[in-house]
Design an enzyme around this catalytic site. Structure first.
Site, mmCIF file in Angstrom:
data_model
loop_
_atom_site.group_PDB
_atom_site.id
_atom_site.type_symbol
_atom_site.label_atom_id
_atom_site.label_comp_id
_atom_site.label_asym_id
_atom_site.label_seq_id
_atom_site.Cartn_x
_atom_site.Cartn_y
_atom_site.Cartn_z
ATOM 1 N N GLU A 1 0.811 -1.217 0.000
ATOM 2 C CA GLU A 1 0.000 0.000 0.000
ATOM 3 C C GLU A 1 0.846 1.269 0.000
ATOM 4 O O GLU A 1 0.500 2.260 0.628
ATOM 5 C CB GLU A 1 -1.012 0.005 1.153
ATOM 6 C CG GLU A 1 -2.122 -1.010 0.964
ATOM 7 C CD GLU A 1 -3.356 -0.739 1.807
ATOM 8 O OE1 GLU A 1 -3.483 0.373 2.356
ATOM 9 O OE2 GLU A 1 -4.198 -1.644 1.906
ATOM 10 N N HIS B 1 -1.654 -1.146 10.500
ATOM 11 C CA HIS B 1 -1.157 -2.521 10.559
ATOM 12 C C HIS B 1 0.064 -2.589 11.458
ATOM 13 O O HIS B 1 0.813 -1.619 11.591
ATOM 14 C CB HIS B 1 -0.754 -3.024 9.166
ATOM 15 C CG HIS B 1 -1.902 -3.347 8.271
ATOM 16 N ND1 HIS B 1 -2.153 -4.611 7.795
ATOM 17 C CD2 HIS B 1 -2.870 -2.558 7.756
ATOM 18 C CE1 HIS B 1 -3.220 -4.584 7.012
ATOM 19 N NE2 HIS B 1 -3.675 -3.350 6.976
#
Length: 656
Positions: A363, A640
């Protein structure tokens, strides 16, 4: 294989692309800012609540009409730019390779000469992280903002975490060769003292903050600690003359526990840089001011080797003593027993592992953010691949507005690269060219001039929770592409083994966990028979120490978790994990979030994976996991938890 250092084959095409993107960018930026102004994060909401004048809200109301007017005015230019930009994507290369040229002599080339494939073996450290570096408006869907500043600070933290000094610590005591909570707390600096003395529940090992002084008494918050080692310094501090071995005295007559089994992986931290003030919610956290030490639960010898200067605490002329101690620790490490229920060390760490070799990121969609991240990481990693993926209709059946988001950094030379785009994306995921990046790296050479290589795959699977079948198809493709890449890049044969394979690793965000009943198809995939997951016992069954890697986005800026140390402390308790880790929602009636949390026993969704192969390597070698860690260093910067794994590759031959 020729590695692509520019996205287009000719300078003319590169110039045309730059002009077309310059026409598109104002419209893109204004649209992003306009959409972002209507999606405040919880951090911004708290700031507005504390501001009696509601200054931020007033600015939003004032600038929205201006953004809207400029957006409408920029549309014609953007349309012209798009007409030129779109067909150029058919000839665009799938990645950009960057090498820090002035680091070559002391970087990858020096690392290649370290390992000859004989002796006690060599360890390689891998890490993976999902950074959510999307356009700002899209990042706010995950309660994150200021993508450009986050990219810069993330790069600083990773670089400084990997390049920090390491300290070997052992205790002289005939009766107790472990670091107790009491003795551990005496090493902790005042700002981190409350965390060092806490007992750690369960079997999770802990790396917490201490203040480290070395190199003439300089604090960890100095320029070198904040920005990593100078380019001319060896990043791993491997010079034994600079190693600092710290001995904690015990009872009189005590001997160093040289014959005992030490525990590896307790690592020291000296600096995890912070971004400029005012750019991120946790800008006041000075990670560069603290170090990291092994947990109170670390057994017997904790240790980590460090690069400290001549003022490392040893007397002048005592280098021979340090060399002796370093060799003793190294020999003892080969005989160590780790946690009784596990074959390797595992921990929740506030920092990225020291001497990190390979970094796989997901990402990193925004190209400007990728460039900022690359510039920061080049202070430690010599070889980087970024802007990976395709745009437009090239190579895929649907138009791609974003690249794959994959990003790779290495200390070792990259030999071959391949990228494949998953063709079966659906919904919003189909707008990005999610796929898999395959790399072959050289990590050494034998005395017979055989190359020692390793294979690494980085991927990001389909995200929509209900699309298990799509993810399984992508896992099938991943396995096929892995086999094809190894076959096409191998120059060895049984009769002429020109290369020896040291490791084969797959990592990335797979977007399914090993606990949810809704992910049973993925949990039973054949990939997990070919590659081993250190955190799982089997389909649907995790090891007791494994925790989730997806954070609850609404709590990202809570005071309890807004710094690496705070988040680490929270994740050490089951109650903290229940509150701040994300859990799958049940599709069955009456099975809400609370019931599912009880079912998962507070461990959360682990969707970021590090897998390694035990087959397909050099027949006489074996690769074993030495350490596995869940990392909190990027707290407040992504939703995350990064994970890291250290592999020990041994050949079984004695060095002569």
């Amino acid at each position: 294989m020729v590695l692509y250092t520019t996205p287009f084959p000719t300078s003319c095409l590169s110039a045309l692309h730059a002009v077309s993107w310059a026409l598109i960018f104002p419209c893109y930026w204004l649209l992003d800012r306009l959409a972002a102004s209507f999606r405040p994060t919880t951090y911004e909401k708290r700031q507005r609540a504390d501001d009696p004048c509601c200054l931020q809200l007033l600015c939003t109301l004032l600038f929205t009409p201006i953004y809207l007017a400029l957006l409408v005015a920029s549309l014609p230019l953007a349309l012209v730019g798009f007409i030129f930009w779109s067909p150029l994507q058919s000839v665009r290369r799938p990645y950009v390779y960057s090498r820090l040229q002035d680091k070559g002599a002391a970087g990858g080339a020096a690392l290649l000469s370290e390992w000859k494939g004989v002796g006690t073996g060599k360890s390689f450290c891998f890490a993976t992280a999902n950074l959510c570096l999307l356009p700002d408006a899209l990042a706010r869907l995950n309660n994150l903002f200021n993508t450009q500043a986050r990219a810069r600070e993330i790069g600083q933290r990773i670089r400084n975490g990997a390049a920090r000094p390491q300290i070997k610590i052992y205790i002289d005591s005939p009766t107790n060769t472990s670091i107790s909570a009491a003795s551990f707390s005496s090493l902790v600096s005042p700002q981190g003292g409350d965390g060092g003395a806490r007992a750690v529940p369960g079997s999770i090992k802990r790396t917490s903050s201490v203040e480290y002084k070395g190199d003439g008494g300089r604090h960890g918050g100095g320029d070198e600690a904040a920005n990593g080692p100078a380019p001319s310094d060896p990043a791993d501090g491997g010079n034994p003359e600079d190693a600092c071995i710290v001995r904690i005295g015990g009872e009189e007559g005590g001997r160093p526990p040289e014959a005992d089994d030490p525990a590896a992986g307790s690592q020291a931290r000296n600096g995890a840089g912070g971004g400029p003030k005012g750019q991120t919610p946790n800008h006041s956290q000075r990670d560069g001011d603290s170090g990291s030490l092994g947990s109170p639960s670390a057994s017997r010898e904790s240790l980590v080797k460090a690069r400290a200067g001549p003022d490392c605490g040893a007397e002048p002329g005592a280098n021979s003593k340090l060399l002796y101690k370093a060799s003793v620790v190294k020999k003892a490490a080969t005989r160590r027993r780790r946690h009784p229920d596990e074959a390797f060390d595992h921990e929740v760490s506030a920092f990225f592992p020291a001497n990190l070799d390979f970094l796989c990121l997901q990402e990193v969609f925004d190209k400007r953010a990728a460039t900022k991240l690359k510039d920061q990481l080049h202070g430690y990693f010599e070889y980087i691949l970024y802007d990976v993926g395709v745009y437009g209709c090239h190579g895929c059946c649907k138009f791609k507005f974003l690249n794959s988001g994959l990003f790779f950094a290495s200390r070792y030379p990259v030999m071959d690269v391949a990228y494949h785009c998953y063709p079966n994306g659906r919904g919003s995921d189909a707008l990005a060219s999610k796929g898999a990046l395959f790399l072959k790296v050289q990590v050494g050479s034998t005395p017979q001039d055989q190359r020692i290589v390793g294979y690494i795959a980085c991927t990001h699977l389909h995200a929509l929770a209900e699309d298990s079948a799509i993810r399984c198809e992508q896992l099938d493709l991943l396995q096929d592409w892995l086999a094809d890449f190894r076959k096409s890049t191998s120059s060895s044969s049984a009769a002429n083994p020109e290369e020896l394979v040291a490791f084969d690793v797959v990592c990335g965000d797979l977007n399914f966990d090993n606990c949810s009943s809704d992910d049973k198809l993925e949990q039973q995939h054949a990939l997990f028979t070919r590659y081993k997951d250190p955190c799982r016992l089997g389909p649907g069954e995790e090891k007791p120490w494994a925790i989730g890697t997806l954070l609850e986005i609404n709590g990202l800026y809570d005071e309890d978790v807004c710094t690496p140390d705070n988040l680490q402390k929270v994740l050490e308790s089951e109650e903290g994990r229940r509150e701040y880790l994300a859990f799958p929602t049940s599709k069955s009636p009456g099975g809400g979030q609370k019931g599912r949390k009880d079912l998962l026993k507070g461990n959360g969704r682990r969707i970021d994976y590090m897998l390694h192969a035990e087959d397909g390597l050099c027949p006489d070698w074996k690769a074993e996991v030495e350490e596995f860690s869940f990392i909190t260093q990027l707290s407040g910067l992504t939703d995350h938890l990064p994970v890291a794994m250290r592999l020990m590759v041994s050949s079984g031959e004695e060095e002569v």
